[in-house]
Write an enzyme that holds these catalytic residues in place. Structure first.
Site, PDB file in Angstrom:
ATOM      1  NE  ARG A  69       0.591 -15.157  11.605  1.00 17.58           N
ATOM      2  CZ  ARG A  69      -0.089 -16.297  11.744  1.00 17.58           C
ATOM      3  NH1 ARG A  69      -1.340 -16.391  11.292  1.00 17.58           N
ATOM      4  NH2 ARG A  69       0.462 -17.328  12.355  1.00 17.58           N
TER       5      ARG A  69
ATOM      6  CE1 TYR B 115       1.104   5.292  -5.360  1.00 14.45           C
ATOM      7  CE2 TYR B 115       0.275   3.214  -4.503  1.00 14.45           C
ATOM      8  CZ  TYR B 115       1.277   4.158  -4.596  1.00 14.45           C
ATOM      9  OH  TYR B 115       2.450   3.969  -3.918  1.00 14.45           O
TER      10      TYR B 115
ATOM     11  CE  LYS C  65       0.226   8.075   0.631  1.00 14.72           C
ATOM     12  NZ  LYS C  65       0.301   6.616   0.725  1.00 14.72           N
TER      13      LYS C  65
END
Length: 380
Positions: free
Chosen positions: A46, A98, A195
């Site tokens: 992590r 967005y 994307k």
């Protein structure tokens, strides 16, 4: 090194220990400690993982930033950045930002008294007039999703610096191949790497780049504390996707120019939003700050077209969420990506029910034109 080479050789290039040309997938949660109080640079995945670190260094190189951070989604990246602020702070956001960004501010961060102001960020005077002592950042998308508004990054960054506040740019649509906000004065750059950076619709991820050590220290603390990190294998997939970014973006650009001209000349289309048009209000700014127009086009079908039938009639172009993949993807912003934005705001800014967003893929352009033509005929 030019960016066409940097996407392949930036960050950590291969593996020195074995000679592997690709960074290995370090699929481990923890690391053996040589002795008490000593480690080999990693303690727990992590906090740090070599595969993720290679990706983070790569995106920092591509954006010309100080440090990069990889997250489990674009929204996890946005959430981490917004966590830099505290109760009483406000953030200026673009007026057709967005929907997921608006939702997390409106429904989550509002609970912690971190507010927002919706502003037309293409209007510099509007920005200046909305900056008060509570505003600590200007958050912009350029081009915006889905109306393709263009904001002058350099001018906004200058205003922010004069006021002692941050500039945050969502660079998802352009990618560092086409636009580098940090070189224009931005403090923080965000990507939904799902994307164009991933490019193959096979990984969900988010990236952040910051321009200085202080921000890097703060953001790493947030990343480690909240834990929304990108997994090692997903980091590997994203590195692999970025290697072909240059050739893919060239093709996206090429195809979008062809498709936008086609749509502009169709009787069934009332309006096309595409910054590549010389009559687009932000065209000159786009030319100044980017080296292309991207692969996203939005357009408004006129009343004689049944937009639901149009979407269902497409055969090659995929009707679905997301964008930036090698395949062309089409969506209905009002009910999908921007459904979280109140109806009144959507109508005011132009996210109407017959607005369609098309992410132009890298297929043969003539095949895409044929599919659009038959779907338009079927939907009248």
């Amino acid at each position: 090194m030019k960016i066409e080479s940097l996407v392949i050789h930036g960050g950590i290039d291969g593996d020195d220990k074995t000679g592997a040309v690709n960074v290995p997938v370090y699929q481990t949660s923890t690391y053996k400690q040589p002795s008490f109080g000593e480690n080999k640079g990693y303690e727990y995945s992590r906090t740090g993982n070599p595969t993720r670190e290679a990706l983070e260094k790569l995106i920092a190189d591509l954006e010309h930033g100080y440090a990069g951070f990889a997250f489990a989604s674009g929204m996890a990246a946005i959430t981490a950045v917004l966590s830099l602020f505290k109760a009483g702070n406000k953030i200026i956001i673009s007026n057709n930002v967005y929907g997921g960004t608006f939702r997390v501010l409106d429904k989550i961060f509002n609970n912690f008294d971190i507010g927002y102001k919706i502003v037309d960020t293409t209007n510099l005077e509007d920005i200046k007039n909305n900056i008060d002592e509570d505003v600590k950042a200007i958050y912009i998308e350029t081009p915006t999703n889905p109306l393709m508004d263009i904001t002058d990054i350099e001018a906004v960054s200058k205003i922010a610096k004069e006021k002692g506040i941050f500039t945050i740019v969502d660079n998802t649509f352009m990618t560092p191949y086409l636009q580098k906000p940090i070189t224009l004065g931005t403090d923080i750059v965000i990507h939904s790497a799902t994307k164009y950076l991933g490019g193959h619709s096979d990984v969900v991820s988010g990236l952040v780049v910051v321009n200085n050590e202080e921000l890097a220290t703060k953001l790493h603390f947030i990343q480690n504390s909240t834990g929304g990190v990108l997994a090692p294998f997903d980091s590997f997939l994203l590195i692999r996707g970025i290697k072909t970014l240059a050739v893919r973006m060239d093709r996206h650009n090429e195809n979008s120019k062809v498709i936008s001209e086609y749509l502009k000349n169709r009787d069934e289309i009332d309006k096309v939003y595409y910054p590549g048009f010389e009559d687009h209000p932000g065209h000159e700014i786009q030319v100044k700050q980017a080296k292309g127009y991207g692969g996203v086009i939005s357009f408004v079908l006129n009343d004689k077209v049944d937009y639901k039938k149009f979407l269902s009639s497409l055969k090659l172009i995929t009707f679905g969420e997301s964008l930036g993949g090698v395949e062309s993807l089409i969506c209905h912003p009002a009910s999908m990506t921007h459904a979280a934005i109140p109806y009144e705001i959507r109508q005011k800014v132009g996210i109407v029910d017959n607005l369609i967003r098309l992410s132009v893929g890298i297929e043969n352009a003539s095949d895409l034109l044929e599919d659009l033509t038959q779907a338009l005929k079927e939907s009248i």
